[in-house]
Write an enzyme that holds these catalytic residues in place. Structure first.
Site, PDB file in Angstrom:
ATOM      1  N   ARG A   1     -12.577 -12.902   9.616  1.00 52.53           N
ATOM      2  CA  ARG A   1     -14.019 -12.202   9.461  1.00 52.53           C
ATOM      3  C   ARG A   1     -14.457 -12.396   8.250  1.00 52.53           C
ATOM      4  O   ARG A   1     -14.074 -12.761   6.867  1.00 52.53           O
ATOM      5  CB  ARG A   1     -13.634 -10.674   9.264  1.00 52.53           C
ATOM      6  CG  ARG A   1     -14.598  -9.724   8.984  1.00 52.53           C
ATOM      7  CD  ARG A   1     -14.109  -8.266   9.114  1.00 52.53           C
ATOM      8  NE  ARG A   1     -12.910  -7.750   8.501  1.00 52.53           N
ATOM      9  CZ  ARG A   1     -12.677  -7.279   7.260  1.00 52.53           C
ATOM     10  NH1 ARG A   1     -14.094  -7.322   6.541  1.00 52.53           N
ATOM     11  NH2 ARG A   1     -11.846  -6.959   6.910  1.00 52.53           N
TER      12      ARG A   1
ATOM     13  N   CYS B   1      -9.709 -14.312   0.277  1.00 49.82           N
ATOM     14  CA  CYS B   1      -9.726 -13.188  -0.830  1.00 49.82           C
ATOM     15  C   CYS B   1      -8.452 -12.324  -0.963  1.00 49.82           C
ATOM     16  O   CYS B   1      -7.720 -12.238  -0.124  1.00 49.82           O
ATOM     17  CB  CYS B   1     -10.780 -12.140  -0.421  1.00 49.82           C
ATOM     18  SG  CYS B   1     -12.501 -12.771   0.065  1.00 49.82           S
TER      19      CYS B   1
ATOM     20  N   CYS C   1      -8.606  -7.387 -14.899  1.00 46.94           N
ATOM     21  CA  CYS C   1      -7.287  -8.046 -14.241  1.00 46.94           C
ATOM     22  C   CYS C   1      -6.334  -8.471 -15.187  1.00 46.94           C
ATOM     23  O   CYS C   1      -5.147  -9.013 -15.100  1.00 46.94           O
ATOM     24  CB  CYS C   1      -7.768  -9.262 -13.404  1.00 46.94           C
ATOM     25  SG  CYS C   1      -9.305  -8.762 -12.233  1.00 46.94           S
TER      26      CYS C   1
ATOM     27  N   LYS D   1       0.908  -1.095   0.023  1.00 47.89           N
ATOM     28  CA  LYS D   1      -0.104  -0.056  -0.040  1.00 47.89           C
ATOM     29  C   LYS D   1       0.945   1.257   0.200  1.00 47.89           C
ATOM     30  O   LYS D   1       1.565   1.498   0.914  1.00 47.89           O
ATOM     31  CB  LYS D   1      -0.854   0.122   1.123  1.00 47.89           C
ATOM     32  CG  LYS D   1      -1.906  -1.293   1.225  1.00 47.89           C
ATOM     33  CD  LYS D   1      -2.987  -1.094   2.360  1.00 47.89           C
ATOM     34  CE  LYS D   1      -4.057  -2.583   1.940  1.00 47.89           C
ATOM     35  NZ  LYS D   1      -5.338  -2.347   1.589  1.00 47.89           N
TER      36      LYS D   1
ATOM     37  N   GLY E   1      -9.719   2.213   0.214  1.00 48.39           N
ATOM     38  CA  GLY E   1      -9.833   0.969   1.051  1.00 48.39           C
ATOM     39  C   GLY E   1     -11.312   0.593   0.479  1.00 48.39           C
ATOM     40  O   GLY E   1     -12.051   1.268  -0.034  1.00 48.39           O
TER      41      GLY E   1
END
Ligand SMILES: [Zn+2]
Ligand SMILES: [Zn+2]
Lengths: 379, 146, 379, 146
Positions: free
Chosen positions: A187, A198, A80, A16, A115
């Site tokens: 989560r 993911c 992608c 990031k 985000g």
């Protein structure tokens, strides 16, 4: 028709970088590839840039930082598959004899969206009904689990394998291992997926320099060759579709194998589009490494782990290396070239001679995916 | 750009009423809601959403048709993380209608792969202005399996 | 190396279509081109889509409406040269022998930005100092006027000529003539430009079908040929630059002339990138139709008007036909092909045999422009 | 996403002060403002804005340098239509500095092609929050022509 070779690679550690511009995310990998290829910047015949969300003239903005200008610069978008589709255009241009030396850079800055989920195309009717990418893959997972008896725990093992690999790759966004319990207890994102099913969002860039046979012979006689370069798009239907098989990748991999004159058993190493855990399993089958429904067996045998018969995603794949959309295709290409050159470091696949890259994606209603690009590299 | 007072008043009135996410997909004029599709007058191919041109034969005269209101749940996902406006978690599923069309829809009830589902209307979210967002939804037909 | 031919054209009237999706702006021109070419949709080997601001997978979204899927679909972005750069990729792929029949569609929906100036790339340092596109061209104009004594009234005549042409073109966004007084008296945008010196923003699409020699011989033996296909990028400098000459177009036109084996005097008709009045004059010189400083003389002689020796922008150009960024290149190609086929209607250039298209743009600090694409068509 | 009270307070305080559009381009520490450029330690090439890598030789050690504060106006445009925040009309010009770099800048005063200009600081706009936006500007040196 000239053969096409890779004479330079470059990549930054994915992660990031909210405080860097897109150009500043992009140029370091292009610079590294140029220096590795030992070509003078002004000998580049063209630059192709792949970005999905980088904005106008991304290639020009990246290239100018390095003083590269005045040659054709083409920006390619294919979700992608953006930078792998860009490489396919460069491949065509070299094989046609038009160009001899071409740079391809893939670059993306997803942190500019602050985000959370990426912006979806509001014109797509499924998105307006609440579709999100994790849900599309989760529907594939649930159906696959229903048809073949795959369990949530087995599915989670894909993530464990991916992070085992990513932990060995200094360029991966996530460089730590996770346990089966951590994957399953994380989560929930879109059932059956937790967070660790993911791929993360982030920023990154990667680049390669391609050359014609004429140039490669001069500057790098042992250069890795691109034996197949393939782009295709999904087949549209508004009717029933078998979501346990990846129609687009099945078709694309057949075409790529044919172009390269090889078959599934010839592949030594692969970087495939594991945006979510189920994707990796489905693509084992699409590429012919496992029969329908038998992908988990291949995974659990260890064949696709480092040290196995056909290590898949030794870089950590999208799940661990990260997935800055437009940069992914070039990151895969950099990984496979370095693998075939025996310089992948701790995640080296010993003796790899044939490698595959595969980037596919883009959610459009009625399609498996919008685009798929496959390349086969050989020593 | 300034907004005229009249328009503000209109928006406020509209905000009091529930609003459909994609009103062009639903016809509730005949009582029970129906999904609105297109049907090519040249070749009969169905399109959903109703297309302006036929993807099968390129003809441009596309009539209105209603899709079947029953089908089978092909697969589903339970979405926990979604853009604002949606009420999470929600079930999203692909419904294979009896007339051959597959439709993405919110599933209102416990989803079951291969279970029969029936068309209805339900709340799926809340707009930025606080308005309930409605859409077509499919409800599992209890106990039934295809 | 196969020769490349145009076997179909399609275009919608440019204008403002805020209520249509991008896909619904795009498909009608692609449909028209397919029907004109009389090729079956499933015989297309690939589709290239040019869009600057259309979002992800624009080509896939347009093509699916017509049931076109399963072939390679590549989206190309190069600012104002997006669809002409897309055509250049298609040209390479056909000339290399890889593909035989390829569609190119250019599509843009600028009304989604709600009017006013287009979003600028915030990462560009000049934009952060208040740069806007009209100002960049206005600085060229002011310097040109200073060096060559061109007057504001003379500059305004470009707009009058453009609108004289556009009034004859049913596909133009602005289909009315304007007087010199109207041009000069209109609202100021960026001195010396008033509103009528600037191209309007709007929506639009245009498409062509290209074919290899093998296919063209079968379906359209008299098809127009693409004799040169060229893309290049501006040369970067942070030093002084002569803004009275279009460095990028000078270089690109030389390369294109060389590829086609012709010279400036051989051109019968041209569609060039008149985003602002001064651009048209500067490009007369860049293409070699006038010597430096003498472009106005060429204009005032009537040579570049319909009926003149080399009519420029018979369609009305960007100033009148409109400039939905990514669609412009294909609109130019459609116009030139129809001109060479003698079916341009009221704005026909009699006996035209050689035509040029030219799309350039993209403001990036330090560049003439980010990209330039030139094509030469012959009967 | 919630904003913490501390951050809001900071923003409110900052809003009271004029703010520079691109503070990294200007050094006012020594009294008179200077434009901040980069200078390659390997080959000496200047970059403006200061680049992280040398466009001439690809070296990555780039020192800080100040650009010349005088130059000649190469051309200009008077902008009447611009994004919000800018105070229209404004003059924008390319200034050819005596050290060979061309810089885009607001021109504070009557612009004249080939006229001499000098670096200063001035207000160029107003932020969405009402803060004055400042930047480097060039001012014509009266009566002078290059
Ligand atoms: Zn039909
Ligand atoms: Zn240097």
């Amino acid at each position: 028709m000239s053969k096409v070779y890779v004479i330079g690679t470059g990549m930054i550690a994915f992660g990031k970088y909210p405080d860097r511009t897109l150009a500043d995310i992009g140029w370091p990998s292009l610079r590294e590839a140029l220096l590795e290829a030992k070509v003078k910047p002004d000998s580049l015949d063209a630059i192709y840039c792949g970005t999905a969300l980088g904005g106008m003239l991304a290639g020009q903005r990246v290239a100018k930082v390095l003083g590269l200008s005045g040659m054709p610069i083409i920006n390619v978008e294919n979700a992608c598959s953006s930078s792998s589709s860009a490489m396919a255009q460069a491949f065509n241009a070299i094989s046609s004899g038009r160009f001899d030396t071409v740079a391809i850079v893939g670059v993306e800055k997803l942190t500019k969206f602050g985000g959370g989920t990426l912006p979806l195309e509001a014109e797509d009717w499924e998105n307006r009904q609440g579709m999100v990418m994790p849900a599309l893959y989760a529907m594939r997972a649930n159906r696959y689990m229903h048809e073949y008896g795959l369990t949530a725990k087995q599915l989670a093992e894909v993530s464990v394998k991916s992070h085992d690999h990513g932990a060995l790759n200094p360029l991966a966004q996530i460089r730590k291992r996770v346990t089966l319990e951590e994957v399953m207890g994380a989560r929930p994102v879109a059932g059956p997926f937790t967070l660790w099913h993911c791929c993360p969002t982030g920023d990154g860039s990667a680049a390669v320099i391609l050359a014609s046979e004429k140039i490669a012979r001069q500057v790098k006689p042992d250069a890795v060759r691109i034996a197949a370069s393939e782009v295709t798009s999904g087949k549209y239907t508004n009717g029933y579709r078998d979501m346990t098989t990846a129609e687009l990748t099945v078709r694309g991999s057949h075409e790529a194998y044919e172009m390269a004159g090889i078959g599934p058993d010839d592949v030594d190493v692969a970087e495939i589009h594991d945006a979510f855990t189920i994707a990796e399993l489905m693509y084992y089958e699409a590429f012919g490494w496992a029969k329908p429904g038998e992908a988990y067996g291949l995974l659990s045998s260890g064949a696709t782990s480092l040290g196995g018969k056909i290590p898949v995603n030794p870089s950590g794949g999208l799940l661990s290396r990260g997935h800055p959309v437009g940069a992914t295709g070039m990151a895969q290409a950099v990984e496979i070239v370095r693998q075939l050159e025996g310089r992948a470091g701790k995640h080296q696949v010993e003796g790899a001679k044939v490698g595959v890259t595969h980037a596919t994606g883009g959610g459009v209603a009625g399609f498996d995916h919008g685009a798929c690009s496959i390349h086969i590299f050989t020593t | 750009m300034s907004t005229s007072p009249e328009i503000v008043a209109d928006a406020a009135m509209a905000a009091a009423e529930p609003c459909f996410v994609a009103p062009e997909l639903i016809d509730a004029s005949g009582g029970a809601p129906r999904l609105v599709a297109g049907k090519c007058k040249a070749c009969g191919a169905l399109s959903f959403p109703r297309a302006p041109v036929c993807a099968a034969c390129l003809a441009q005269e596309i009539g209105v048709a209603h899709l079947a209101s029953e089908g089978v749940l092909y697969s589903f996902a339970t979405v926990h993380q979604a853009p604002r406006n949606w009420i999470v978690p929600y079930h999203l599923g692909y419904v294979d209608l009896t007339d051959g069309i597959r439709v993405l829809a919110h599933i209102d009830g416990e989803p079951k792969i291969n279970g029969r589902v029936r068309l209805g209307v339900g709340r799926v979210g809340t707009s930025a202005e606080g308005t309930p967002l409605m859409s077509y939804v499919f409800t599992p037909v209890s106990g039934a399996s295809a």
